[in-house]
Design an enzyme around this catalytic site. Structure first.
Site, mmCIF file in Angstrom:
data_model
loop_
_atom_site.group_PDB
_atom_site.id
_atom_site.type_symbol
_atom_site.label_atom_id
_atom_site.label_comp_id
_atom_site.label_asym_id
_atom_site.label_seq_id
_atom_site.Cartn_x
_atom_site.Cartn_y
_atom_site.Cartn_z
ATOM 1 N N ASP A 98 0.808 -1.214 0.000
ATOM 2 C CA ASP A 98 0.000 0.000 0.000
ATOM 3 C C ASP A 98 0.844 1.267 0.000
ATOM 4 O O ASP A 98 0.584 2.208 -0.737
ATOM 5 C CB ASP A 98 -0.993 -0.005 1.191
ATOM 6 C CG ASP A 98 -0.319 -0.337 2.516
ATOM 7 O OD1 ASP A 98 0.928 -0.476 2.570
ATOM 8 O OD2 ASP A 98 -1.033 -0.473 3.527
ATOM 9 N N ASP A 101 7.040 3.776 3.368
ATOM 10 C CA ASP A 101 7.260 4.742 4.446
ATOM 11 C C ASP A 101 8.738 4.694 4.823
ATOM 12 O O ASP A 101 9.573 5.317 4.167
ATOM 13 C CB ASP A 101 6.329 4.387 5.610
ATOM 14 C CG ASP A 101 6.272 5.462 6.677
ATOM 15 O OD1 ASP A 101 7.216 6.258 6.770
ATOM 16 O OD2 ASP A 101 5.303 5.510 7.456
ATOM 17 N N LYS A 129 5.846 8.026 0.763
ATOM 18 C CA LYS A 129 6.059 9.230 1.570
ATOM 19 C C LYS A 129 7.409 9.842 1.203
ATOM 20 O O LYS A 129 8.411 9.131 1.119
ATOM 21 C CB LYS A 129 6.046 8.876 3.066
ATOM 22 C CG LYS A 129 4.662 8.533 3.571
ATOM 23 C CD LYS A 129 4.633 8.381 5.086
ATOM 24 C CE LYS A 129 3.245 7.974 5.546
ATOM 25 N NZ LYS A 129 3.165 7.709 6.994
ATOM 26 N N ARG A 163 -9.991 0.908 6.553
ATOM 27 C CA ARG A 163 -9.505 0.305 5.301
ATOM 28 C C ARG A 163 -10.548 0.404 4.194
ATOM 29 O O ARG A 163 -10.208 0.406 3.018
ATOM 30 C CB ARG A 163 -9.192 -1.186 5.505
ATOM 31 C CG ARG A 163 -8.021 -1.474 6.411
ATOM 32 C CD ARG A 163 -7.668 -2.960 6.325
ATOM 33 N NE ARG A 163 -6.887 -3.427 7.453
ATOM 34 C CZ ARG A 163 -5.562 -3.280 7.564
ATOM 35 N NH1 ARG A 163 -4.882 -2.663 6.635
ATOM 36 N NH2 ARG A 163 -4.930 -3.754 8.618
HETATM 37 P P1 XMP Z 1 7.507 0.810 6.035
HETATM 38 O O1 XMP Z 1 7.825 1.811 7.123
HETATM 39 O O2 XMP Z 1 8.075 -0.548 6.332
HETATM 40 O O3 XMP Z 1 5.948 0.743 6.137
HETATM 41 O O4 XMP Z 1 7.865 1.333 4.664
HETATM 42 C C1 XMP Z 1 5.217 -0.086 5.381
HETATM 43 C C2 XMP Z 1 3.950 -0.474 6.113
HETATM 44 O O5 XMP Z 1 3.650 0.380 7.228
HETATM 45 C C3 XMP Z 1 2.295 0.749 7.244
HETATM 46 N N1 XMP Z 1 2.195 2.215 7.112
HETATM 47 C C4 XMP Z 1 1.078 2.920 7.202
HETATM 48 N N2 XMP Z 1 -0.185 2.518 7.420
HETATM 49 N N3 XMP Z 1 -0.924 4.755 7.240
HETATM 50 C C5 XMP Z 1 -1.186 3.448 7.429
HETATM 51 O O6 XMP Z 1 -2.338 3.085 7.590
HETATM 52 C C6 XMP Z 1 0.320 5.243 7.029
HETATM 53 O O7 XMP Z 1 0.511 6.450 6.862
HETATM 54 C C7 XMP Z 1 1.377 4.266 7.018
HETATM 55 N N4 XMP Z 1 2.705 4.355 6.834
HETATM 56 C C8 XMP Z 1 3.168 3.083 6.902
HETATM 57 C C9 XMP Z 1 1.679 0.029 6.077
HETATM 58 O O8 XMP Z 1 1.094 -1.160 6.542
HETATM 59 C C10 XMP Z 1 2.817 -0.303 5.164
HETATM 60 O O9 XMP Z 1 2.601 -1.492 4.428
#
Ligand code: XMP
Length: 176
Positions: A98, A101, A129, A163
């Site tokens: 999705d 981050d 992001k 969701r």
């Molecule tokens: P990373 O930090 O590993 O994050 O790149 C990936 C997973 O973290 C969750 N994620 C979010 N979920 N809003 C959400 O609902 C957000 O702003 C957000 N940022 C990270 C998400 O599950 C993603 O797959």
């Protein structure tokens, strides 16, 4: 539920329009090769359902469950794959998540899929992001770049909820 949304960041129509062009980018990138889509549950569920119906090629789909958030808004830094990986030996993978981050999830899953014998792993996210990543990874296919704020909807949750919103939104306040 909708009354708890501060603002709609990306509308349903904008998402669907972008998915049309992303699908074309993916089809060009795979150049006729069969695609094995590996979707990261639960967040990529809505995205992958809308995206893979726009890919009229030989395609199969698998799911992985990766846990990194444990229900809050901050990553723990640990990425746990629950229930193992599908058989990806010799396959051309499109790894769909999705949101990008910190990058820890996508980097960890990509490495694990390559270790498991995938021929190639291309990565795809709806949202990325704009921030410094903890892991050195960028998505090959990205729908939208957004600021460093917590978003919900279109598969993304806060404490398991939101969701099912058809758009990407920002919550008024956390803890609800
Ligand atoms: P990373 O930090 O590993 O994050 O790149 C990936 C997973 O973290 C969750 N994620 C979010 N979920 N809003 C959400 O609902 C957000 O702003 C957000 N940022 C990270 C998400 O599950 C993603 O797959």
């Amino acid at each position: 539920m909708e009354s708890l949304i501060e603002k709609v960041l990306i509308s349903e129509a904008e998402i669907h329009k972008r998915l049309d062009s992303m699908a074309l980018e993916i089809l060009t990138g795979f150049d006729g090769r069969p695609i094995t889509v590996v979707a990261v549950l639960k967040g990529a569920l809505v995205l992958v359902a809308d995206l893979f119906r726009r890919l009229p090629v030989k395609l199969d789909i698998e799911f992985v469950t990766a846990q990194s958030y444990y229900g809050g808004t901050e990553t723990t830094g640990q990425v746990e794959v629950i229930g193992g990986l599908p058989d990806v030996k010799g396959k051309s993978i499109l790894l769909v998540d999705d949101i990008l981050d910190t990058g820890l999830t996508l980097a960890a899953l990509k490495a694990q899929l390559m270790d498991a014998g995938a021929d190639s792993v291309a990565t795809c996210v709806l949202l990325s992001k704009i921030k410094e990543r903890s892991a050195d990874v960028e998505a090959d296919y990205c729908g939208f770049e957004i600021g460093d704020e917590f978003v919900v909807g279109y598969g993304l949750d806060y404490t398991g909820h939101y969701r099912n919103l058809p758009y990407i939104g920002i919550l008024k306040e956390f803890g609800v």
